[in-house]
Write a protein that holds these residues in place. Structure first.
Motif, PDB file in Angstrom:
ATOM      1  N   GLU A  33       0.826  -1.193   0.000  1.00 27.04           N
ATOM      2  CA  GLU A  33       0.000   0.000   0.000  1.00 27.04           C
ATOM      3  C   GLU A  33       0.864   1.248   0.000  1.00 27.04           C
ATOM      4  N   SER A  34       0.532   2.193  -0.848  1.00 26.37           N
ATOM      5  CA  SER A  34       1.161   3.509  -0.820  1.00 26.37           C
ATOM      6  C   SER A  34       0.423   4.371   0.187  1.00 26.37           C
ATOM      7  N   ALA A  35       1.010   5.528   0.494  1.00 25.88           N
ATOM      8  CA  ALA A  35       0.332   6.441   1.423  1.00 25.88           C
ATOM      9  C   ALA A  35      -1.026   6.848   0.874  1.00 25.88           C
ATOM     10  N   GLY A  36      -1.075   7.077  -0.434  1.00 21.79           N
ATOM     11  CA  GLY A  36      -2.354   7.437  -1.037  1.00 21.79           C
ATOM     12  C   GLY A  36      -3.359   6.309  -0.956  1.00 21.79           C
ATOM     13  N   GLY A  37      -2.868   5.069  -1.086  1.00 22.89           N
ATOM     14  CA  GLY A  37      -3.757   3.926  -0.994  1.00 22.89           C
ATOM     15  C   GLY A  37      -4.369   3.786   0.382  1.00 22.89           C
ATOM     16  N   LEU A  38      -3.578   4.051   1.432  1.00 23.25           N
ATOM     17  CA  LEU A  38      -4.113   4.004   2.792  1.00 23.25           C
ATOM     18  C   LEU A  38      -5.181   5.072   2.981  1.00 23.25           C
ATOM     19  N   ALA A  39      -4.934   6.255   2.452  1.00 23.74           N
ATOM     20  CA  ALA A  39      -5.920   7.332   2.566  1.00 23.74           C
ATOM     21  C   ALA A  39      -7.216   6.951   1.873  1.00 23.74           C
ATOM     22  N   ARG A  40      -7.107   6.320   0.704  1.00 19.90           N
ATOM     23  CA  ARG A  40      -8.324   5.909  -0.005  1.00 19.90           C
ATOM     24  C   ARG A  40      -9.081   4.852   0.774  1.00 19.90           C
ATOM     25  N   ARG A  41      -8.349   3.941   1.433  1.00 20.25           N
ATOM     26  CA  ARG A  41      -9.010   2.948   2.287  1.00 20.25           C
ATOM     27  C   ARG A  41      -9.819   3.619   3.388  1.00 20.25           C
ATOM     28  N   ALA A  42      -9.316   4.762   3.861  1.00 21.40           N
ATOM     29  CA  ALA A  42      -9.976   5.485   4.947  1.00 21.40           C
ATOM     30  C   ALA A  42     -11.042   6.448   4.440  1.00 21.40           C
ATOM     31  N   TYR A  43     -11.227   6.506   3.109  1.00 17.44           N
ATOM     32  CA  TYR A  43     -12.184   7.429   2.518  1.00 17.44           C
ATOM     33  C   TYR A  43     -11.888   8.869   2.922  1.00 17.44           C
ATOM     34  N   GLU A  44     -10.599   9.203   2.946  1.00 18.77           N
ATOM     35  CA  GLU A  44     -10.137  10.540   3.289  1.00 18.77           C
ATOM     36  C   GLU A  44      -9.191  11.027   2.200  1.00 18.77           C
ATOM     37  N   SER A  45      -9.068  12.355   2.096  1.00 20.31           N
ATOM     38  CA  SER A  45      -8.008  12.884   1.255  1.00 20.31           C
ATOM     39  C   SER A  45      -6.675  12.555   1.913  1.00 20.31           C
ATOM     40  N   ARG A  46      -5.606  12.554   1.125  1.00 24.24           N
ATOM     41  CA  ARG A  46      -4.299  12.206   1.678  1.00 24.24           C
ATOM     42  C   ARG A  46      -3.898  13.171   2.780  1.00 24.24           C
ATOM     43  N   SER A  47      -4.099  14.462   2.579  1.00 23.08           N
ATOM     44  CA  SER A  47      -3.700  15.454   3.591  1.00 23.08           C
ATOM     45  C   SER A  47      -4.530  15.310   4.856  1.00 23.08           C
ATOM     46  N   SER A  48      -5.837  15.074   4.712  1.00 22.92           N
ATOM     47  CA  SER A  48      -6.705  14.915   5.884  1.00 22.92           C
ATOM     48  C   SER A  48      -6.338  13.645   6.653  1.00 22.92           C
ATOM     49  N   PHE A  49      -6.058  12.572   5.918  1.00 25.06           N
ATOM     50  CA  PHE A  49      -5.696  11.306   6.533  1.00 25.06           C
ATOM     51  C   PHE A  49      -4.434  11.453   7.377  1.00 25.06           C
ATOM     52  N   PHE A  50      -3.410  12.092   6.808  1.00 20.50           N
ATOM     53  CA  PHE A  50      -2.151  12.264   7.539  1.00 20.50           C
ATOM     54  C   PHE A  50      -2.340  13.179   8.741  1.00 20.50           C
ATOM     55  N   ARG A  51      -3.121  14.228   8.578  1.00 18.12           N
ATOM     56  CA  ARG A  51      -3.324  15.168   9.680  1.00 18.12           C
ATOM     57  C   ARG A  51      -4.030  14.483  10.849  1.00 18.12           C
ATOM     58  N   LEU A  52      -5.083  13.740  10.558  1.00 19.24           N
ATOM     59  CA  LEU A  52      -5.816  13.051  11.617  1.00 19.24           C
ATOM     60  C   LEU A  52      -4.952  11.968  12.265  1.00 19.24           C
ATOM     61  N   PHE A  53      -4.216  11.240  11.442  1.00 23.06           N
ATOM     62  CA  PHE A  53      -3.382  10.151  11.951  1.00 23.06           C
ATOM     63  C   PHE A  53      -2.344  10.681  12.933  1.00 23.06           C
ATOM     64  N   GLN A  54      -1.653  11.735  12.552  1.00 27.62           N
ATOM     65  CA  GLN A  54      -0.615  12.299  13.421  1.00 27.62           C
ATOM     66  C   GLN A  54      -1.220  12.856  14.696  1.00 27.62           C
ATOM     67  N   ALA A  55      -2.392  13.486  14.590  1.00 24.31           N
ATOM     68  CA  ALA A  55      -3.011  14.108  15.759  1.00 24.31           C
ATOM     69  C   ALA A  55      -3.535  13.068  16.750  1.00 24.31           C
ATOM     70  N   LEU A  56      -4.141  11.989  16.234  1.00 27.54           N
ATOM     71  CA  LEU A  56      -4.804  11.027  17.113  1.00 27.54           C
ATOM     72  C   LEU A  56      -3.937   9.835  17.488  1.00 27.54           C
ATOM     73  N   ILE A  57      -3.006   9.448  16.621  1.00 26.59           N
ATOM     74  CA  ILE A  57      -2.238   8.226  16.844  1.00 26.59           C
ATOM     75  C   ILE A  57      -0.769   8.506  17.155  1.00 26.59           C
ATOM     76  N   LYS A  58      -0.311   9.735  16.879  1.00 29.22           N
ATOM     77  CA  LYS A  58       1.061  10.156  17.228  1.00 29.22           C
ATOM     78  C   LYS A  58       2.114   9.327  16.494  1.00 29.22           C
TER      79      LYS A  58
END
Length: 321
Positions: A33-58
């Motif tokens: 999986e690429s970073a973009g692929g993970l974001a698509r799995r989450a039904y999020e844009s890539r930037s939103s996915f990374f922002r939420l991930f860093q904020a909530l999961i550290k």
């Protein structure tokens, strides 16, 4: 419709959202999986996915995925028959050399040496509580004996049986004085009856579980009579046993037996290792389980078994047949 439902499912913040985001990474381990692929799995844009991930999961999605793949590799090396090369490929490494270097940096041992020890931890340090959990249906898994499960299971199995048998007795039988009881620690009084023996088996786990999880000190021998009937003691036991097992299974999975914690319920507070506490509970409860069996016999009540882990092991085999 499926996209809209998934988008609604991913809305929100906090622990539930963190669980949902981590599930995306946990579910990606068997596919590149690429970073973009993970974001698509989450039904999020890539930037939103990374922002939420860093904020909530550290932890970044890529770092978490690499860590989980290495944790899974450690489990496969320890508990399956898969070859080191196969394990490395499953962990998304293109060469055995690359896998060996990465695994050695993470676990401090080469994959081959780690496999030979068969006792290493599978979880790596993480800024969150998300770890790989073994899939018992994994092809090639071995049936390596887990001594933690054997001792913890034996203790719980016999305690439960004794409490169930106690429910068949009268109050007079439960409170009848028993002979040949000793004092297990300087602050204890002798276990003067079967009810006291069984209550203290439950108390032992209640006290240590409270100390380990930050709970309040139980009432111990000052508990009201309604909490010390056989049915009430069994209910207390099931409640504390679930928390006790959950806590120590995590310690087992992290290989953290020699780590220490401060018991704030002691006066003054004391420091213990997790392994020491688990061994203490099993040792003292084993003594009391045997004392309870003897107390039943003194009352003329036959309870099958001698308290041996082999009996528990055989019972498990019987339940599987």
């Amino acid at each position: 419709m499926e996209w809209r439902q998934a988008r609604i499912w991913m809305n929100g913040t906090g622990p539930d959202k963190a669980d949902q985001l981590s599930a995306v990474v946990l579910g990606s381990l068997d596919a590149p999986e690429s970073a973009g692929g993970l974001a698509r799995r989450a039904y999020e844009s890539r930037s939103s996915f990374f922002r939420l991930f860093q904020a909530l999961i550290k932890e970044s999605p890529g770092a978490m995925r690499r860590r989980l793949l290495l944790e899974r590799a450690a489990w496969q090396l320890r508990d399956t028959r898969a070859s080191v090369t196969e394990v490395g490929l499953n962990a998304s490494y293109e060469s055995l050399e690359g896998f060996t270097r990465a695994f050695g940096r993470a676990f401090g041992l080469s994959p081959s040496l780690y496999r030979r020890t068969r006792t290493g931890r599978i979880h790596l340090p993480a800024p969150n509580h998300f770890h790989f959990r073994p899939d018992t249906g994994f092809r090639g898994a071995t049936k390596t004996m887990d001594l933690f499960e054997l001792f913890a299971g034996t203790d719980a199995w016999y305690a439960r049986r004794l409490l169930q048998e106690a429910a068949k007795l009268t109050d007079e039988q439960l409170d009848s004085p028993v002979s040949k009881t000793g004092t297990l620690s300087p602050w204890d009084t002798p276990d003067k009856s079967l009810r006291v023996i069984l209550d203290r088996i439950v108390q032992t786990k209640e006290v240590w579980t409270a100390a380990l999880t930050g709970g309040e000190m139980p009432k111990l021998d000052e508990a009201p009579a309604e909490d010390r009937t056989a049915a009430a003691m069994l209910e207390r036991f099931e409640k504390t046993e679930a928390r006790f097992l959950s806590f120590f299974r995590d310690i087992r999975d992290r290989g953290a037996w020699d780590e220490s914690f401060v018991d704030a319920l002691c006066e003054p507070a004391e420091t213990f290792t997790f392994g020491g506490v688990f061994s203490d509970v099993i040792t003292f409860n084993s003594f009391r389980r045997l004392a309870a069996l003897d107390a039943f016999h003194q009352l003329g009540v036959h309870v099958q078994g001698s308290g041996s882990p082999i009996e528990y092991e055989n019972a498990l085999k019987g339940s599987d047949s």
